[in-house]
Write an enzyme that holds these catalytic residues in place. Structure first.
Site, PDB file in Angstrom:
ATOM      1  N   SER A 128       0.817  -1.219   0.000  1.00 12.62           N
ATOM      2  CA  SER A 128       0.000   0.000   0.000  1.00 12.62           C
ATOM      3  C   SER A 128       0.841   1.254   0.000  1.00 12.62           C
ATOM      4  O   SER A 128       0.305   2.345  -0.108  1.00 12.62           O
ATOM      5  CB  SER A 128      -0.872   0.078   1.253  1.00 12.62           C
ATOM      6  OG  SER A 128      -1.109  -1.140   1.824  1.00 12.62           O
ATOM      7  N   HIS A 162      -2.069  -2.650  -6.579  1.00 11.86           N
ATOM      8  CA  HIS A 162      -2.607  -2.341  -5.259  1.00 11.86           C
ATOM      9  C   HIS A 162      -4.129  -2.460  -5.262  1.00 11.86           C
ATOM     10  O   HIS A 162      -4.823  -1.617  -5.832  1.00 11.86           O
ATOM     11  CB  HIS A 162      -2.151  -0.914  -4.878  1.00 11.86           C
ATOM     12  CG  HIS A 162      -2.604  -0.478  -3.529  1.00 11.86           C
ATOM     13  ND1 HIS A 162      -2.801   0.845  -3.204  1.00 11.86           N
ATOM     14  CD2 HIS A 162      -2.915  -1.173  -2.416  1.00 11.86           C
ATOM     15  CE1 HIS A 162      -3.202   0.931  -1.950  1.00 11.86           C
ATOM     16  NE2 HIS A 162      -3.282  -0.281  -1.448  1.00 11.86           N
ATOM     17  N   GLU A 174      -4.842   0.091  -8.138  1.00  4.25           N
ATOM     18  CA  GLU A 174      -3.855   1.127  -8.459  1.00  4.25           C
ATOM     19  C   GLU A 174      -2.630   0.407  -9.036  1.00  4.25           C
ATOM     20  O   GLU A 174      -2.131  -0.545  -8.433  1.00  4.25           O
ATOM     21  CB  GLU A 174      -3.492   1.838  -7.146  1.00  4.25           C
ATOM     22  CG  GLU A 174      -3.075   3.255  -7.274  1.00  4.25           C
ATOM     23  CD  GLU A 174      -2.920   3.923  -5.887  1.00  4.25           C
ATOM     24  OE1 GLU A 174      -2.741   3.231  -4.866  1.00  4.25           O
ATOM     25  OE2 GLU A 174      -2.936   5.159  -5.857  1.00  4.25           O
ATOM     26  N   ASN A 212      -2.963   6.248  -0.718  1.00  4.06           N
ATOM     27  CA  ASN A 212      -2.648   6.421   0.701  1.00  4.06           C
ATOM     28  C   ASN A 212      -1.953   7.740   1.017  1.00  4.06           C
ATOM     29  O   ASN A 212      -1.964   8.172   2.173  1.00  4.06           O
ATOM     30  CB  ASN A 212      -1.853   5.226   1.217  1.00  4.06           C
ATOM     31  CG  ASN A 212      -2.791   4.072   1.488  1.00  4.06           C
ATOM     32  OD1 ASN A 212      -3.849   4.260   2.088  1.00  4.06           O
ATOM     33  ND2 ASN A 212      -2.448   2.898   1.008  1.00  4.06           N
TER      34      ASN A 212
END
Ligand code: CAA
Length: 304
Positions: A128, A162, A174, A212
């Site tokens: 992440s 991701h 992602e 993130n």
């Protein structure tokens, strides 16, 4: 962007936690590829498979899939035994690593994957926040120069893919290219994510990528709001849920992601950017010290 054929006939998934299990399920049910699932804890694998059964059964009961589709999907997921480990995945065309957010752990795994797996297989990480470029570099054996053709070929197989939790529900993947990733690997990884029923966005290899880098300061700000006594946890979450139409409030979402995972991501963001806006709150650190990890172990901001 045009979609190229992914030519992926079999995949391996490393890690049978909430992410790995979800990735195994969408790969088997949506992309319809055989999946080899490996986790160093047989107990975790058992739990993951039981969850897959539950989700497939729910889809059948809701009339979304036929029971034959559920059975075929389940049969496509095979467990790799503890003794075999990574070696049990040697003939796959792609591995997706979904273990916990630890750089040394991922580096060790990618070094083994590069040594043991079919040399043409794509090596994807579901990290992440950790640098895909760093993970790709760890795949190159110590006695091979990263600048040589061989070194470039090995690291060129590594890519960031991701997924989001819960994987069967969330529509996004992602896609992150390391400096070393080859265009062919990037395109095939994208096509595979599309075959899993996901929409794909692309981010540069920066700490936290797009998702993130935006989500974690938001969650951290909510924790600091609680820490400063500005509002109760319920009021913070309700403000965001009803005021901004978020499906979950930020504290509930932090519990759902895992407080240990949130802290690990925030530390990567903070260390990777040295920007104080990413500094994790003391309360989050203390909750992880107390081993309150959120929904996964029954206690976070809320009780489960
Ligand atoms: N696994 C699989 N499916 C799940 C699930 C899980 N853990 N939790 C819920 N679902 C499914 C339910 O079974 C249900 O499916 P059906 O429609 O088939 O019945 C559906 O999701 C909706 O669930 P509920 O009705 O029980 O509850 P809800 O409407 O509150 O939705 C939610 C639950 C989908 C989780 C929703 O609250 C939500 O979207 N929350 C935000 C999730 C989010 O932001 N995820 C991203 C986190 S960040 C991340 O993953 C990446 C990272 O790097 C940290």
């Amino acid at each position: 962007m045009s979609i190229v054929a992914h030519n992926i006939r079999k995949i391996g998934v490393m890690g049978a936690g909430q992410m790995g299990t979800g990735i195994a399920l969408v790969s088997a049910l949506r992309a319809k590829v055989p999946v080899l699932l490996y986790d160093r804890s047989p107990e975790q694998t058992k739990k993951g498979l039981a969850f897959v059964d539950k989700l497939l059964e729910k889809d059948v009961n809701k009339g979304r899939i036929q029971s034959i589709d559920a059975k075929e999907a389940k049969d496509r997921i095979q467990v790799v035994g503890h003794e075999e480990g990574i070696k049990g995945m040697r003939d796959v065309d792609m591995v997706i690593e979904a273990v916990s957010e630890s750089l040394p752990l991922k580096q060790a795994i990618f070094a083994s994957l590069a040594a043991e797996i079919n040399p043409n297989a794509i090596l994807a990480t579901n990290t992440s926040s950790i640098s895909i470029t760093k993970i790709a570099a760890s795949a190159v054996p110590k006695d091979v120069s990263s600048a040589s053709d061989e070194g470039k070929k090995i690291a060129g197989r590594v890519v960031g893919l991701h997924f989001f939790n819960p994987v069967p529900v969330m529509k996004l993947v992602e896609l992150i290219s390391a400096l070393q990733t080859t265009p062919d690997v990037l395109n095939r990884a994208r096509s595979f994510a599309v075959a899993c029923g996901k929409e794909v966005t692309t981010s540069k290899d920066v700490p936290g990528f797009v998702s993130n880098a935006l989500l974690m300061p938001f969650i951290n700000e909510a924790i600091m709001c609680l820490e400063k006594g500005i509002a109760t946890k319920e009021d913070i979450d309700t403000t965001l849920k009803l005021g901004m139409n978020h499906p979950m409030g930020p504290l509930q979402l932090a519990d759902f992601i895992g407080l240990d995972t949130c802290l690990a991501i925030q530390q990567t963001l903070y260390e990777g950017t040295r920007d104080s806006k990413y500094r994790p709150s003391i309360l989050l650190e203390r909750m992880v010290d107390a081993q309150w990890y959120g929904k996964k172990n029954g206690k976070g901001f809320y009780e489960y």
